[in-house]
Design a protein around this motif. Sequence first.
Motif, mmCIF file in Angstrom:
data_model
loop_
_atom_site.group_PDB
_atom_site.id
_atom_site.type_symbol
_atom_site.label_atom_id
_atom_site.label_comp_id
_atom_site.label_asym_id
_atom_site.label_seq_id
_atom_site.Cartn_x
_atom_site.Cartn_y
_atom_site.Cartn_z
ATOM 1 N N LEU A 90 6.678 -27.611 -13.263
ATOM 2 C CA LEU A 90 5.348 -27.018 -13.246
ATOM 3 C C LEU A 90 4.612 -27.467 -14.505
ATOM 4 C CD1 LEU A 90 5.853 -23.354 -12.066
ATOM 5 C CD2 LEU A 90 5.026 -25.315 -10.784
ATOM 6 N N PRO A 91 3.270 -27.417 -14.466
ATOM 7 C CA PRO A 91 2.518 -27.879 -15.637
ATOM 8 C C PRO A 91 2.468 -26.862 -16.770
ATOM 9 C CG PRO A 91 1.027 -27.250 -13.879
ATOM 10 C CD PRO A 91 2.420 -27.161 -13.312
ATOM 11 N N TYR A 92 3.117 -25.727 -16.587
ATOM 12 C CA TYR A 92 2.983 -24.704 -17.624
ATOM 13 C C TYR A 92 4.270 -23.918 -17.776
ATOM 14 C CZ TYR A 92 2.679 -21.464 -13.713
ATOM 15 O OH TYR A 92 2.959 -20.748 -12.584
ATOM 16 N N ALA A 93 4.391 -23.293 -18.940
ATOM 17 C CA ALA A 93 5.421 -22.291 -19.163
ATOM 18 C C ALA A 93 4.711 -20.987 -19.483
ATOM 19 C CB ALA A 93 6.323 -22.701 -20.315
ATOM 20 N N ALA A 101 -10.454 -35.871 -7.768
ATOM 21 C CA ALA A 101 -9.344 -36.615 -7.173
ATOM 22 C C ALA A 101 -8.349 -37.051 -8.244
ATOM 23 C CB ALA A 101 -9.878 -37.829 -6.415
ATOM 24 N N ALA A 102 -8.892 -37.430 -9.409
ATOM 25 C CA ALA A 102 -8.016 -37.859 -10.499
ATOM 26 C C ALA A 102 -7.189 -36.681 -11.028
ATOM 27 C CB ALA A 102 -8.852 -38.472 -11.629
ATOM 28 N N VAL A 103 -7.831 -35.518 -11.072
ATOM 29 C CA VAL A 103 -7.102 -34.329 -11.527
ATOM 30 C C VAL A 103 -5.950 -34.029 -10.571
ATOM 31 C CG1 VAL A 103 -7.261 -31.834 -11.848
ATOM 32 C CG2 VAL A 103 -9.042 -33.324 -12.768
ATOM 33 N N LEU A 104 -6.261 -34.052 -9.278
ATOM 34 C CA LEU A 104 -5.226 -33.727 -8.293
ATOM 35 C C LEU A 104 -4.127 -34.781 -8.249
ATOM 36 C CD1 LEU A 104 -7.288 -32.275 -5.342
ATOM 37 C CD2 LEU A 104 -5.641 -31.094 -6.790
ATOM 38 N N ALA A 105 -4.483 -36.001 -8.622
ATOM 39 C CA ALA A 105 -3.503 -37.086 -8.553
ATOM 40 C C ALA A 105 -2.508 -37.021 -9.703
ATOM 41 C CB ALA A 105 -4.215 -38.441 -8.557
ATOM 42 N N HIS A 106 -2.809 -36.199 -10.702
ATOM 43 C CA HIS A 106 -1.889 -36.114 -11.840
ATOM 44 C C HIS A 106 -0.523 -35.598 -11.370
ATOM 45 C CE1 HIS A 106 -0.124 -34.964 -15.672
ATOM 46 N NE2 HIS A 106 -1.009 -35.747 -16.246
ATOM 47 N N PRO A 107 0.565 -36.227 -11.854
ATOM 48 C CA PRO A 107 1.902 -35.832 -11.382
ATOM 49 C C PRO A 107 2.191 -34.342 -11.562
ATOM 50 C CG PRO A 107 2.028 -37.812 -12.741
ATOM 51 C CD PRO A 107 0.599 -37.352 -12.791
ATOM 52 N N LEU A 108 1.650 -33.742 -12.617
ATOM 53 C CA LEU A 108 1.942 -32.331 -12.849
ATOM 54 C C LEU A 108 1.276 -31.427 -11.804
ATOM 55 C CD1 LEU A 108 1.875 -31.983 -16.738
ATOM 56 C CD2 LEU A 108 3.829 -31.740 -15.215
ATOM 57 N N ASN A 109 0.356 -31.968 -11.034
ATOM 58 C CA ASN A 109 -0.239 -31.173 -9.965
ATOM 59 C C ASN A 109 0.441 -31.405 -8.620
ATOM 60 O OD1 ASN A 109 -2.119 -29.630 -11.360
ATOM 61 N ND2 ASN A 109 -3.554 -31.343 -11.466
ATOM 62 N N ARG A 110 1.511 -32.157 -8.620
ATOM 63 C CA ARG A 110 2.330 -32.346 -7.415
ATOM 64 C C ARG A 110 1.478 -32.711 -6.209
ATOM 65 N NH1 ARG A 110 7.034 -27.746 -6.984
ATOM 66 N NH2 ARG A 110 8.033 -28.128 -8.953
ATOM 67 N N GLY A 111 0.513 -33.609 -6.403
ATOM 68 C CA GLY A 111 -0.319 -34.004 -5.276
ATOM 69 C C GLY A 111 -1.226 -32.888 -4.800
ATOM 70 N N GLY A 112 -1.424 -31.888 -5.661
ATOM 71 C CA GLY A 112 -2.338 -30.810 -5.307
ATOM 72 C C GLY A 112 -1.708 -29.722 -4.468
ATOM 73 N N LEU A 113 -0.414 -29.796 -4.245
ATOM 74 C CA LEU A 113 0.222 -28.840 -3.343
ATOM 75 C C LEU A 113 0.639 -27.552 -4.051
ATOM 76 C CD1 LEU A 113 2.409 -31.202 -1.180
ATOM 77 C CD2 LEU A 113 0.255 -30.096 -0.597
ATOM 78 N N LEU A 114 1.488 -27.688 -5.035
ATOM 79 C CA LEU A 114 2.124 -26.498 -5.566
ATOM 80 C C LEU A 114 1.258 -25.617 -6.453
ATOM 81 C CD1 LEU A 114 4.769 -25.050 -5.374
ATOM 82 C CD2 LEU A 114 5.321 -25.967 -7.611
ATOM 83 N N PRO A 115 0.375 -26.194 -7.284
ATOM 84 C CA PRO A 115 -0.324 -25.327 -8.232
ATOM 85 C C PRO A 115 -1.017 -24.153 -7.563
ATOM 86 C CG PRO A 115 -0.736 -27.602 -8.759
ATOM 87 C CD PRO A 115 0.005 -27.587 -7.441
ATOM 88 N N GLY A 137 -2.421 -20.661 -8.141
ATOM 89 C CA GLY A 137 -3.797 -20.940 -8.505
ATOM 90 C C GLY A 137 -3.941 -21.535 -9.890
ATOM 91 N N ILE A 138 -2.926 -22.243 -10.327
ATOM 92 C CA ILE A 138 -2.977 -22.798 -11.677
ATOM 93 C C ILE A 138 -2.984 -24.319 -11.600
ATOM 94 C CG2 ILE A 138 -1.750 -23.020 -13.857
ATOM 95 C CD1 ILE A 138 -0.754 -20.146 -13.425
ATOM 96 N N LEU A 139 -4.006 -24.890 -12.190
ATOM 97 C CA LEU A 139 -4.250 -26.325 -12.103
ATOM 98 C C LEU A 139 -4.061 -26.953 -13.475
ATOM 99 C CD1 LEU A 139 -5.542 -28.473 -10.066
ATOM 100 C CD2 LEU A 139 -7.691 -27.979 -11.258
ATOM 101 N N PHE A 140 -3.412 -28.120 -13.518
ATOM 102 C CA PHE A 140 -3.325 -28.861 -14.775
ATOM 103 C C PHE A 140 -4.557 -29.751 -14.898
ATOM 104 C CE2 PHE A 140 -1.950 -32.535 -17.327
ATOM 105 C CZ PHE A 140 -1.607 -31.871 -18.485
ATOM 106 N N VAL A 141 -5.229 -29.685 -16.039
ATOM 107 C CA VAL A 141 -6.424 -30.490 -16.292
ATOM 108 C C VAL A 141 -6.082 -31.487 -17.385
ATOM 109 C CG1 VAL A 141 -8.856 -30.458 -16.924
ATOM 110 C CG2 VAL A 141 -7.860 -28.499 -15.714
#
Length: 291
Positions: free
Chosen positions: A33-36, A110-124, A128-132
């Motif tokens: 996940l992108p956060y702790a 699209a670039a934000v969602l493409a970041h690996p920490l966003n798992r293709g936009g699925l899991l966050p 409701g938590i998005l990595f920016v």
Amino acid sequence: MVMPIDLSLHQDGPAAPEVYREAAVPADAAVPLPYALHAVVPGDTLWDIARRYGTSLRWLVLSNPDVAPHPDLIRPGQQLLVPLGDGLVHRLAPGETVEQVAAAYGLDAAAVLAHPLNRGGLLPFAHGILFVPSPRSVDDRQPSAPWHRDRVLGAVPADDGLPRGTPLIGPITSLFGEMAPELRSGPHTGIDIAAPAGTPVVATASGAVALVAYDDGGYGLYVVIDHAGRYSTLYAHLGQAAVRPGQRVERGQVIGRVGTSGRSTGPHLHYEVRLAGRPIDPLLTPREGGP
Ligand SMILES: [Zn+2]
């Protein structure tokens, strides 16, 4: 599907928690996940917390907008979202879209969602938590007060005995409630935190050790601690336990070490919080009587 659970782990005899099925988390395929989640303890500073997790003070403050106006006023017991990459994490408000968030930070959605920490936009979006990643337009959001070395203010509160934070620092590789359909299992009853074998596991609240047991087909070596307000916590797949049943423990006390015992695909901690015997999401902030 909600699967009620009675805390059969407290009964004598071999523990056979029927609803528990460990989600398969191949160590090499696990995407963190992108956060702790960090529970502030007396003496913490934002500076120290950021350094401890390998992030920057700026990303830490920007990930916790309720903190940003008065970052020197963090309180023991407060929970902070800590970004685990070069960027911040943003909790989406109801109705808020990724496009809106990305635009606010001068980024392309699209670039934000493409970041690996966003798992293709699925899991966050489960939380409701998005990595920016490395947002550009953040300068005007920085707090102006000098704060980065301030100590926690306020008196140390009495330990309320409610579980807070996580038992160790590491990437969360599986969330509460996630399904592993290929295993025909029920929803995940806790969270998984990846960590090297031997990493200390600490109690997330004071309480009394209810059980130290071994369950070869599931939890492996595990510890259950009873807390205030009908809460209990469970720490599974341990390599070793450092407590005995009936023993009193304090929040932050080491109760065991990470291992891969039981039904586990690699060293990690399976951590559960239960209220009156029913698993609840460990990433929610507990309150007396319910999360
Ligand atoms: Zn698990």
